[in-house]
Design a protein around this motif. Sequence first.
Motif, short mmCIF file in Angstrom:
data_model
loop_
_atom_site.label_atom_id
_atom_site.label_comp_id
_atom_site.label_asym_id
_atom_site.label_seq_id
_atom_site.Cartn_x
_atom_site.Cartn_y
_atom_site.Cartn_z
N GLU A 157 0.82 -1.22 0.00
CA GLU A 157 0.00 0.00 0.00
C GLU A 157 0.86 1.27 0.00
O GLU A 157 0.47 2.28 -0.57
N GLN A 158 2.02 1.21 0.63
CA GLN A 158 2.90 2.38 0.73
C GLN A 158 3.90 2.48 -0.41
O GLN A 158 4.58 3.50 -0.55
N ALA A 159 3.99 1.46 -1.23
CA ALA A 159 5.04 1.39 -2.25
C ALA A 159 4.84 2.39 -3.38
O ALA A 159 3.74 2.56 -3.89
N GLU A 160 5.93 3.03 -3.76
CA GLU A 160 5.96 3.84 -4.97
C GLU A 160 6.35 2.98 -6.17
O GLU A 160 5.98 3.25 -7.30
N LEU A 161 7.17 1.97 -5.88
CA LEU A 161 7.67 1.05 -6.89
C LEU A 161 7.77 -0.32 -6.24
O LEU A 161 8.28 -0.44 -5.13
#
Length: 97
Positions: A78-82
Amino acid sequence: MELFLLSNGKVADDAPLLSYAHPQLHAMIAQRGITSAVLVPYAIIRDDHAQRAQALSQSLGIPVRTLHEFETPVAAIEQAELILVSGGNTWLLNQML
């Protein structure tokens, strides 16, 4: 959603991870303003997960954390940019997922 798919991490043993795709990867990271990544390391059978994340951090020029560094895998995604899914043993990856 956009996907950037690569089929291997290295073309030679002494090459940095993903070096064959550095121009495209660095362009994507810069264009989207990506500042960090999350590694799904479940297929890794020969390396330590933290070592692979560190090698990817050096190769990509952004911090890379494994799922294990978050409260839950769901929180990590959920927090991932990549999101990086490491290669290795696909049977193990399927079992772990």
